[in-house]
Design an enzyme around this catalytic site. Structure first.
Site, PDB file in Angstrom:
ATOM      1  N   ARG A 116       0.832  -1.205   0.000  1.00 11.98           N
ATOM      2  CA  ARG A 116       0.000   0.000   0.000  1.00 11.98           C
ATOM      3  C   ARG A 116       0.864   1.252   0.000  1.00 11.98           C
ATOM      4  NH1 ARG A 116      -3.744   1.041   5.185  1.00 11.98           N
ATOM      5  NH2 ARG A 116      -1.806   1.757   6.103  1.00 11.98           N
ATOM      6  N   CYS A 142       0.025   5.551   0.664  1.00 16.00           N
ATOM      7  CA  CYS A 142      -0.987   6.525   1.069  1.00 16.00           C
ATOM      8  C   CYS A 142      -0.366   7.900   0.944  1.00 16.00           C
ATOM      9  CB  CYS A 142      -1.445   6.265   2.505  1.00 16.00           C
ATOM     10  SG  CYS A 142      -2.726   7.408   3.068  1.00 16.00           S
TER      11      CYS A 142
END
Length: 132
Positions: free
Chosen positions: A109, A111
């Site tokens: 991930r 962000c």
């Protein structure tokens, strides 16, 4: 002209694209989902009245609908990118994210904070999944 090994994925259970892009692309076993914001697919209106937690739930509903149409599920997601207009919302989003990605392996991930998102949204998430 698209390749026969590349297929556009579209479902009415997620917001319709508002430009020249697909909700997702299936290419050689990989699903590339376009970023989803908190649009209600039936009304086209934003959900949540500025509440990032409500928006996050709608974003996941939209992503799950696109993944399902492609034959995938959240458990097949290998990478996500989260775009937030305020990184102070990270903890709230992370708690909800963790509930959707319960399992042995969480996706990779990234962000990032962005200055703005379409329709005044607070969050957008895109993902890549592997069918198989």
């Amino acid at each position: 002209m698209s390749s026969p090994s590349i297929k556009s994925i579209e479902t009415k259970l997620a917001p319709a694209p508002v430009g020249p892009y697909s909700q997702a692309i299936h290419a050689k076993g990989w699903i590339y989902c376009s970023g989803q914001i908190a649009l209600d697919p039936s009304s086209g209106e934003m959900v949540g009245d500025g509440d990032v937690e409500k928006e996050t739930h709608q974003v996941f509903n939209n992503l799950q609908a696109v993944l399902k149409e492609s034959g995938a599920q959240l458990k097949d997601v290998v990478k996500t990118t989260i775009f937030l207009t305020d990184l102070k919302d990270f903890g709230k989003v992370n708690n909800i994210y963790a509930k959707f990605f319960q399992g042995e392996t969480s996706p990779a991930r990234a962000c990032v904070e962005v200055s703005a998102l379409p329709k005044g949204g607070k969050i957008e998430i895109e993902c890549i999944a592997l069918l198989g």
